[in-house]
Scaffold this active site. Structure first.
Site, PDB file in Angstrom:
ATOM      1  CG  ASP A 122      -1.926  -1.168   1.146  1.00 23.35           C
ATOM      2  OD1 ASP A 122      -2.422  -1.460   0.037  1.00 23.35           O
ATOM      3  OD2 ASP A 122      -2.176  -1.783   2.191  1.00 23.35           O
ATOM      4  CE1 TYR A 198      13.115   3.769   6.662  1.00 22.53           C
ATOM      5  CE2 TYR A 198      12.289   1.527   6.798  1.00 22.53           C
ATOM      6  CZ  TYR A 198      13.333   2.423   6.879  1.00 22.53           C
ATOM      7  OH  TYR A 198      14.587   1.989   7.184  1.00 22.53           O
TER       8      TYR A 198
END
EC number: 1.4.3.-
Length: 440
Positions: A122, A198
């Site tokens: 995603d 991240y």
């Protein structure tokens, strides 16, 4: 770094971050490509798309870049119909049909987990809102992303701005009477996408000298759930050695579909140089450079004195030389663990189904394979597509917390004979092309 105990755990973290973003009024999203640009003529006067999806910037040095953009449900930002027009050129010079990320592959050193961030986790869903301070002097465009996780699919997530990059050139010549120097200017286009812990900054720099630099920067946070270092070799984080962060790799791929001078029938060439020690009577070693025409698909490796270029089949500069772009790899740590990461550059024959370097979705031909290495099977190159692989081995450090400084990886393509002289040449030096003698 991210949660690596299981895929389920990582997905749960990503969902939790999205809920937190909603609570603060931010949005994230993804979906299929929107506002597909119409087909363009070979040398358009402007990017062939509606104003909402057009990027056009004339830099202070006189160079104009034009392109269209769209947002893909897996790749994120896609730039299309990219053209370059330096001062003195009567019309735009087409460079690329499209430029996009091709995958971000993240394997962990302990062998317990690996991620394919674009097709499996995603990446595009995590498009982040940008504050005005993150796009100084520029414009933040709104990206409408269908199938968003959020009620509002509109994300203020695409920054276009300009910036200086330092000296473009400096020349004093034989006397101190005159110094020629100029600061280089860039068009900067970027987005930020959140995947787990991240945040990836996908940056495209379009320079006024015709070069294009593509970078991915990883920032955000180290995952506290990952401080067990299950391989026993992780780097200690914090006091003592009780918390160890598992090392991992980031293997970033880009996909470039060239269309120099508006034609996809480009030629690929590889250059290799050999240095030989001096023989009797020679004052220095000699260097011989050879050209190899690449007529079939290629899985190539960077090495000293090797480079590649994409050559226009139709366009020449004012000196009569074929226009081309040279591929300039950035620093890389090549990951040998997977077949598709074993080479630095792949050149494949165009196939509309071949979109991601690994875990490629879609219903391609039977037996076609799901990764770029499988597509290099001897086809003749009549419409070459370049896949660039740049790796980074992330061994965490104390300074990575908190937040984690950006670590960059990327490469460039540089014009070679696109113009007859430096496109930033001062007018009073424009006569000095090729063999010349000082004026009396």
């Amino acid at each position: 770094m991210r949660v690596n105990s299981s895929i389920k755990a990582r997905t749960r973290v990503a969902a939790g971050l999205t809920v937190a973003a909603l609570a603060t009024g931010a949005t994230a999203g993804a979906g299929p490509a929107t506002a597909q640009p119409k087909a363009a003529p070979a040398a358009p006067p402007a990017a062939d798309c509606s104003a909402a999806y057009r990027i056009e910037q004339k830099l202070s040095s006189g160079t104009t870049w034009r392109m269209c953009w769209r947002y893909d449900g897996k790749a994120g930002l896609v730039l299309e119909k990219i053209s370059y027009q330096p001062k003195g050129e009567p019309k735009p010079i087409r460079v690329l049909n499209s430029a996009r990320l091709g995958q971000i592959h993240v394997p962990y050193d302990d062998g317990n987990i690996e991620y394919d961030d674009l097709t499996g986790f995603d990446f595009a869903q995590g498009l982040m809102n940008l504050a005005p301070s993150e796009c100084p002097g520029g414009t933040i465009k709104t990206v409408k992303v269908p199938d968003s996780w959020n009620d509002d699919p509109n994300v203020k997530g695409l920054c276009t701005t300009t910036r200086s990059r330092g000296h473009a050139y400096r020349m004093q010549g034989d006397t101190a009477n005159k110094v020629f120097q100029a600061e280089g200017k860039d068009l900067l286009v970027y987005t930020v996408n959140q995947v787990g812990w991240y945040e990836y900054m996908t940056e495209w720099r379009f320079q006024d000298d015709g070069a294009i630099t593509m970078n991915v920067g990883a920032t955000g946070s180290l995952s506290w759930d990952d401080y067990d270092a299950g391989d026993g070799r992780g780097w200690p984080i914090g006091k003592g050695a009780s918390a160890k962060s598992t090392s991992h790799s980031h293997n970033a791929f880009w996909r470039l579909d060239f269309a120099l001078d508006g034609s996809t029938k480009n030629r690929v060439e590889q250059y290799d140089s050999t240095v030989t020690a001096p023989v009797r009577g020679q004052r220095a070693p000699t260097t011989k450079t050879t050209r190899t025409k690449v007529g079939k698909e290629l899985a190539g490796d960077s090495k000293n004195y090797r480079w590649w270029r994409m050559v226009s089949a139709t366009g020449k500069n004012k000196d009569g030389h074929a226009r081309s772009y040279e591929i300039v790899p950035g620093p890389t740590t090549k990951y040998p663990g997977r077949s598709y990461t074993k080479h630095d550059v792949y050149v494949t024959q165009y196939n509309k189904c071949e979109l991601f370097a690994s875990h490629n979705p879609g219903n391609c031909a039977a037996g076609a394979g799901k990764s770029v290495d499988k597509w290099v099977n001897g086809q003749a190159l009549t419409h070459p597509v370049v896949w660039m692989n740049i790796g980074f081995h992330h061994i965490a450090r104390d300074e990575d917390q908190q937040p984690m400084p950006v670590h960059w990886q990327g490469f460039s393509i540089a014009p070679r004979d696109v113009t007859a002289m430096n496109p930033l040449t001062p007018a009073e030096l424009g006569w000095q092309n090729g063999h010349w003698q000082p004026r009396g």
